[in-house]
Design a protein around this motif. Sequence first.
Motif, PDB file in Angstrom:
ATOM      1  N   ARG A  30      15.029 113.563   0.492  1.00  0.00           N
ATOM      2  CA  ARG A  30      14.565 112.324   1.120  1.00  0.00           C
ATOM      3  C   ARG A  30      15.387 111.136   0.655  1.00  0.00           C
ATOM      4  N   ALA A  31      15.660 111.083  -0.644  1.00  0.00           N
ATOM      5  CA  ALA A  31      16.436 109.959  -1.193  1.00  0.00           C
ATOM      6  C   ALA A  31      17.826 109.905  -0.565  1.00  0.00           C
ATOM      7  N   PHE A  32      18.489 111.055  -0.426  1.00  0.00           N
ATOM      8  CA  PHE A  32      19.813 111.092   0.208  1.00  0.00           C
ATOM      9  C   PHE A  32      19.733 110.634   1.665  1.00  0.00           C
ATOM     10  N   CYS A  33      18.736 111.095   2.389  1.00  0.00           N
ATOM     11  CA  CYS A  33      18.604 110.745   3.807  1.00  0.00           C
ATOM     12  C   CYS A  33      18.330 109.251   4.002  1.00  0.00           C
ATOM     13  N   GLU A  34      17.645 108.655   3.043  1.00  0.00           N
ATOM     14  CA  GLU A  34      17.258 107.245   3.196  1.00  0.00           C
ATOM     15  C   GLU A  34      18.191 106.293   2.455  1.00  0.00           C
ATOM     16  N   GLY A  35      19.281 106.821   1.882  1.00  0.00           N
ATOM     17  CA  GLY A  35      20.296 105.968   1.293  1.00  0.00           C
ATOM     18  C   GLY A  35      20.042 105.495  -0.117  1.00  0.00           C
ATOM     19  N   ALA A  36      19.066 106.111  -0.812  1.00  0.00           N
ATOM     20  CA  ALA A  36      18.804 105.733  -2.204  1.00  0.00           C
ATOM     21  C   ALA A  36      19.871 106.328  -3.114  1.00  0.00           C
ATOM     22  N   VAL A  37      20.034 105.721  -4.282  1.00  0.00           N
ATOM     23  CA  VAL A  37      20.936 106.264  -5.297  1.00  0.00           C
ATOM     24  C   VAL A  37      20.128 107.121  -6.255  1.00  0.00           C
ATOM     25  N   VAL A  38      20.601 108.316  -6.534  1.00  0.00           N
ATOM     26  CA  VAL A  38      19.928 109.243  -7.439  1.00  0.00           C
ATOM     27  C   VAL A  38      20.757 109.366  -8.714  1.00  0.00           C
ATOM     28  N   ASN A  39      20.197 108.934  -9.838  1.00  0.00           N
ATOM     29  CA  ASN A  39      20.867 109.108 -11.129  1.00  0.00           C
ATOM     30  C   ASN A  39      20.503 110.476 -11.690  1.00  0.00           C
ATOM     31  N   LEU A  40      21.493 111.361 -11.742  1.00  0.00           N
ATOM     32  CA  LEU A  40      21.260 112.743 -12.157  1.00  0.00           C
ATOM     33  C   LEU A  40      21.040 112.827 -13.662  1.00  0.00           C
ATOM     34  N   ASP A  41      20.158 113.763 -14.071  1.00  0.00           N
ATOM     35  CA  ASP A  41      19.729 113.820 -15.461  1.00  0.00           C
ATOM     36  C   ASP A  41      20.195 115.074 -16.191  1.00  0.00           C
ATOM     37  N   SER A  42      20.672 116.093 -15.459  1.00  0.00           N
ATOM     38  CA  SER A  42      21.071 117.350 -16.103  1.00  0.00           C
ATOM     39  C   SER A  42      22.047 118.092 -15.202  1.00  0.00           C
ATOM     40  N   PHE A  43      22.717 119.094 -15.763  1.00  0.00           N
ATOM     41  CA  PHE A  43      23.627 119.912 -14.958  1.00  0.00           C
ATOM     42  C   PHE A  43      22.857 120.724 -13.915  1.00  0.00           C
ATOM     43  N   ASP A  44      21.662 121.163 -14.256  1.00  0.00           N
ATOM     44  CA  ASP A  44      20.843 121.888 -13.283  1.00  0.00           C
ATOM     45  C   ASP A  44      20.514 120.985 -12.089  1.00  0.00           C
ATOM     46  N   GLU A  57      24.670 119.549   0.685  1.00  0.00           N
ATOM     47  CA  GLU A  57      25.357 120.492   1.562  1.00  0.00           C
ATOM     48  C   GLU A  57      24.436 120.959   2.686  1.00  0.00           C
ATOM     49  N   THR A  58      23.185 121.250   2.350  1.00  0.00           N
ATOM     50  CA  THR A  58      22.212 121.667   3.357  1.00  0.00           C
ATOM     51  C   THR A  58      21.988 120.568   4.393  1.00  0.00           C
ATOM     52  N   LEU A  59      21.966 119.322   3.923  1.00  0.00           N
ATOM     53  CA  LEU A  59      21.785 118.188   4.837  1.00  0.00           C
ATOM     54  C   LEU A  59      23.030 117.912   5.661  1.00  0.00           C
ATOM     55  N   GLY A  60      24.177 118.371   5.178  1.00  0.00           N
ATOM     56  CA  GLY A  60      25.437 118.090   5.855  1.00  0.00           C
ATOM     57  C   GLY A  60      25.866 116.649   5.734  1.00  0.00           C
ATOM     58  N   ARG A  61      25.503 116.041   4.600  1.00  0.00           N
ATOM     59  CA  ARG A  61      25.866 114.633   4.380  1.00  0.00           C
ATOM     60  C   ARG A  61      26.168 114.415   2.905  1.00  0.00           C
ATOM     61  N   THR A  62      26.847 113.315   2.625  1.00  0.00           N
ATOM     62  CA  THR A  62      27.221 113.000   1.234  1.00  0.00           C
ATOM     63  C   THR A  62      26.064 112.286   0.533  1.00  0.00           C
ATOM     64  N   GLU A  70      32.563 117.190 -12.500  1.00  0.00           N
ATOM     65  CA  GLU A  70      31.923 118.146 -11.600  1.00  0.00           C
ATOM     66  C   GLU A  70      31.518 117.476 -10.283  1.00  0.00           C
ATOM     67  N   ILE A  71      31.045 116.261 -10.364  1.00  0.00           N
ATOM     68  CA  ILE A  71      30.670 115.526  -9.148  1.00  0.00           C
ATOM     69  C   ILE A  71      31.913 115.241  -8.309  1.00  0.00           C
ATOM     70  N   ALA A  72      32.987 114.839  -8.984  1.00  0.00           N
ATOM     71  CA  ALA A  72      34.231 114.526  -8.268  1.00  0.00           C
ATOM     72  C   ALA A  72      34.764 115.740  -7.510  1.00  0.00           C
ATOM     73  N   LYS A  73      34.506 116.951  -8.022  1.00  0.00           N
ATOM     74  CA  LYS A  73      34.994 118.173  -7.374  1.00  0.00           C
ATOM     75  C   LYS A  73      34.119 118.602  -6.196  1.00  0.00           C
ATOM     76  N   ASN A  74      32.925 118.032  -6.097  1.00  0.00           N
ATOM     77  CA  ASN A  74      31.974 118.435  -5.057  1.00  0.00           C
ATOM     78  C   ASN A  74      32.121 117.509  -3.850  1.00  0.00           C
ATOM     79  N   LYS A  75      32.506 118.058  -2.700  1.00  0.00           N
ATOM     80  CA  LYS A  75      32.774 117.230  -1.524  1.00  0.00           C
ATOM     81  C   LYS A  75      31.501 116.653  -0.908  1.00  0.00           C
ATOM     82  N   TYR A  76      30.345 117.125  -1.364  1.00  0.00           N
ATOM     83  CA  TYR A  76      29.092 116.613  -0.818  1.00  0.00           C
ATOM     84  C   TYR A  76      28.445 115.547  -1.710  1.00  0.00           C
ATOM     85  N   LEU A  77      29.063 115.259  -2.850  1.00  0.00           N
ATOM     86  CA  LEU A  77      28.524 114.247  -3.758  1.00  0.00           C
ATOM     87  C   LEU A  77      29.544 113.135  -3.975  1.00  0.00           C
ATOM     88  N   GLN A  78      29.030 111.907  -4.061  1.00  0.00           N
ATOM     89  CA  GLN A  78      29.866 110.741  -4.352  1.00  0.00           C
ATOM     90  C   GLN A  78      29.385 110.093  -5.634  1.00  0.00           C
TER      91      GLN A  78
END
Length: 457
Positions: free
Chosen positions: A141-155, A165-170, A204-212
Amino acid sequence: MTDSSRKKPYVKPVIKKISFADTGQFKSTRLKTFSLKKIEGLFIRDLIRDYGSPLYLVSESLLRRAYRELAQAFTRHYPRTTIAYSYKTNYLSAICAVLHREGAWAEVVSGFEYEIARKLGIDGSMIIFNGPCKKQEEISRAFCEGAVVNLDSFDELIMAGKTAETLGRTGRVGIRVNMQINYPAWDKFGFSYEQGEAFRACREIAKNKYLQLAGLHCHAGTFIIDLAIYRSLIDNLLTLAGKVREELGLEIEYLDIGGGFPSGNSLHSQLMPGSTIAPPIEQYADTICGIMNRRLRKFNNFPRLILEPGRFVVDECMYLLTSVVAVKEKAQGNRVIIVDAGVNLLPSAAYYRYEMSSDRDSAETVEEVDVCGALCMQIDVLRKSVLLPLVQKGDIITVSKVGAYNFSQSMQFIYPRPAVLLLNEGEISVIRRKELYEDVKGTETIPARLIKNAAAD
């Protein structure tokens, strides 16, 4: 034997400690035991009569004043400053709405808080989603609505990548960084700066084409009075941002330094009142922004500075009114007053020495009392050793600066929770009504077999 000659029964003497504010030839400084009868021009006895006791009050003017003080201090030094109010500190919708009217974004740490922000009309692009336990559907939901998600772990990083990737958007993400800059370090959260985890997460984020990779985030703790912690925090984030730019070719859009700015309250561990030992907010702004302005000259763009204040903004705007229901004397001679609010409404009493005042007329003679709550628990102590005018049943005690982490952590233990009023220039708004039986028990169901058995018994 006549009545007059009979021995009277022995009564153990009780020594009562009484303090005097002005006595003798050498008068001491008057003790701070002022009478508090009005808040925002309204008589507290009238409020108790009309809305019940105990009762929470929120001063809109104090809330706005604290926000503006913080915002002006930082934007004066660094104009690209954004304040994202920390919902968990106090997520009463009316409080959040006032702060959004002042220009605040929302900082949330759960899907529940995210929904509060969206219900208040906050656009997704103005929501910072933090926390160590985000669900996949919440990240989606956060990705679809344009929120920024601060990631907390590698998982969580892996889950975010798969979700995007499932959403087909960055998906725009940041990472939370933990640092060994205070004791104890807040290293439950995020990626270690010293161990190189933070840069590895960026890679790792830089290598993932679905994450900015949009930004870097660090929240070092709470009630931080040591400016050196903020110096280290912003210096390390800038160093990491520089490494990301040089080695990964990415420009960081924002640096989020969390909150932790103290209020005027006092911790039990502090000998002096909190208001006397916490630096003014201007010094925090000068410290943090001074380092940014010096070091960012080497960067192509000046990133947005995000603050996530909670306590500094909301603590001083809120009061808890509670009525004295009994006065007792302990065996040791000191007095205890029982009030109709407990630690279920003031859970932070375990950490803070809250200011308390009585509506009884001020007097030169005061007594030192323990203030205990209405719960059937020995640990229900709101504060020990409070100086008040001689207390009697029916007095109203006002507990001040209770806006941070008390309502949001309050509970319906033994009693439902009281009403909350918003006061604004003499106008009273009920922003949360008093809870009823149905509010607490209405979500429960009883299996039919138990109802039958209960009736038979």
